[in-house]
Design an enzyme around this catalytic site. Structure first.
Site, PDB file in Angstrom:
ATOM      1  CG  ASN A  24      -1.960   1.093   1.146  1.00  0.00           C
ATOM      2  OD1 ASN A  24      -1.833   2.118   1.803  1.00  0.00           O
ATOM      3  ND2 ASN A  24      -2.978   0.901   0.325  1.00  0.00           N
ATOM      4  N   GLY A  62      -1.898   1.749   4.859  1.00  0.00           N
ATOM      5  CA  GLY A  62      -0.599   2.354   4.622  1.00  0.00           C
ATOM      6  C   GLY A  62      -0.705   3.752   4.042  1.00  0.00           C
ATOM      7  NE  ARG A  90      -3.931   4.167  -4.426  1.00  0.00           N
ATOM      8  CZ  ARG A  90      -5.252   4.179  -4.556  1.00  0.00           C
ATOM      9  NH1 ARG A  90      -6.013   3.673  -3.587  1.00  0.00           N
ATOM     10  NH2 ARG A  90      -5.828   4.693  -5.629  1.00  0.00           N
ATOM     11  CB  CYS A  91      -4.967   3.357   3.465  1.00  0.00           C
ATOM     12  SG  CYS A  91      -5.165   1.707   2.773  1.00  0.00           S
ATOM     13  CG  MET A  92      -2.897   6.474   6.489  1.00  0.00           C
ATOM     14  SD  MET A  92      -1.651   6.680   7.786  1.00  0.00           S
ATOM     15  CE  MET A  92      -0.124   6.606   6.839  1.00  0.00           C
TER      16      MET A  92
END
Length: 411
Positions: free
Chosen positions: A355, A398, A400-402
């Site tokens: 991620n 990770g 990208r998720c954040m």
């Protein structure tokens, strides 16, 4: 970006200019062991350290010349009149699954008494403990107020908010305002609704909507990837239905956002592979991270639109060749998370080694803890910006998720 198009995202790798984050707040301190599953957590992060890690993440982006926007600030700026503010409170309460009439009235009074918009937004994110409310006289209590006395919250917190990728997704010049997998997270999309309706920059119809939070089928931003100005990738996953993807694609094609084809990835339906971006991200013009465990079961469909109909074809053959053909490059390198070691791959995927957030072609933000995957990425010529995430990763997400890009340069 122009005044008419405040959102501009036509790739996963173009130089990132503007991004939306949310610094973990008091909602994290309202996690309890007994209710972790209900709130989609496996563990409880230590808030103080999680905030330090997140601050370092945000600063790393600023150091690269990226403008960092805050979700809570944009939401607060969207409550520009008393009427909008009151409508937000009432809609928030209507979606909060408050079980008792007297309790709902008490919470409304609590929220209406908060004068500062930013403080109000942060309170709605944190949730409301029953202990914060005045004692309700027995004569005013309904049956629900009497029998549900042991659960500590009048309104649940939203601890997943620091994963800004999922409640809505920027696609071209538009936004997919998502209907999420769980009730816990679906409430998060309310902030996006008010931002893209009422914010002085992002509201007022300036951003086309390609999916609506009131749809009955579910979709999340971790399953929505912009591979190029022509090609999207979407995941059919634990959190995203095929029916939602069809609705999304019809809207994207009808609104002429410029995309010509969508690659739909169907893969294992479980928590460790909850979104496409937990197993597959683009890191350069011709390079992707991938978790090796999905390769055998992965099915890919090409979707185009003609004569007001979707045309769907299941793709056969090699994934790297398929991606190369659709991206117009000679060859694509699929970089395996954890390399060829099954144990390392499982461990580092669980800790979001796949991620990654690409902030320019070949420049990638990663967790420093995934040492094997990071070494492989560096051996491929990628520049890594490594951040600490021992507490942040407890939420299973990770870099990208954040993050939710609002503006990227074209490639």
């Amino acid at each position: 970006m122009t005044a008419q198009t405040p959102i501009h995202v036509y790739s996963e790798i173009g130089k990132l200019k503007k991004v939306l984050l949310h610094r973990p707040g008091k909602e994290i301190e309202n996690l309890m062991p007994d209710y972790l599953e209900r709130l989609l957590f496996d563990d409880i992060p230590f808030l103080e350290d999680a905030q330090k890690e997140h601050d370092a993440f945000a600063q790393a982006l600023r150091d690269e010349g990226i403008e960092v926007l805050d979700l809570e600030t944009l939401a607060a700026e969207s409550l520009g009149t008393p009427e909008i503010r009151e409508a937000f409170i009432d809609e928030y309460l209507s979606e909060a699954n408050i079980r008792g009439r007297a309790t709902k009235k008490a919470i409304r009074e609590l929220l209406m008494a908060i004068e500062d918009n930013q403080e109000l937004i942060e309170k709605t994110m944190a949730g409301v403990q029953k202990s914060e409310l005045p004692e309700i006289p027995a004569s005013e209590k309904g049956l629900t107020d009497l029998v549900e006395s042991n659960y500590p919250f009048a309104i649940d917190p939203m601890p997943n908010l620091y994963f800004t990728r999922d409640p809505f997704a920027t696609i071209g010049t538009g936004v997919s305002l998502n209907h999420m997998f769980s009730e816990t997270r679906n409430r998060e999309t309310l902030y996006g609704k008010y931002i893209f309706t009422h914010h002085p920059i992002y509201g007022g119809g300036k951003v086309p909507m390609v999916y609506d939070r009131n749809e009955t089928t579910r979709i999340e931003g971790g399953d929505e990837l912009v591979l190029s100005k022509d090609v999207l990738a979407v995941g059919i996953s634990q959190r995203t239905d095929a029916a939602s993807i069809e609705k999304l694609l019809v809207n994207i094609f009808k609104q002429n956002l410029g995309f010509k084809k969508v690659l739909a990835f169907e893969f294992a339906n479980n928590r460790k592979f909850m979104h496409l971006d937990t197993v597959f991200t683009m890191v350069d013009y011709d390079k992707f991270t991938i978790h090796p465990e999905i390769e055998g079961d992965l099915r890919v469909y090409s979707v185009t639109y003609d004569n007001e109909e979707l045309h769907i074809v299941e793709e056969k053959g090699d994934l790297a060749e398929l991606l190369a053909a659709n991206l117009g490059v000679e060859k694509v390198d699929l970089i395996r998370c954890g390399g060829d070691n099954l144990v390392a791959a499982g461990r580092e995927q669980w800790n979001d080694g796949s991620n990654t957030l690409t902030i320019a072609p070949g420049v990638v933000v990663v967790y420093n803890r995934n040492t094997i995957t990071n070494a492989i990425l560096e051996s491929k010529g990628l520049k890594l910006i490594k951040i600490h995430g021992s507490e942040l990763v407890r939420g299973r997400g990770g870099p990208r998720c954040m993050s939710m890009p609002f503006e990227r340069e074209d490639i």
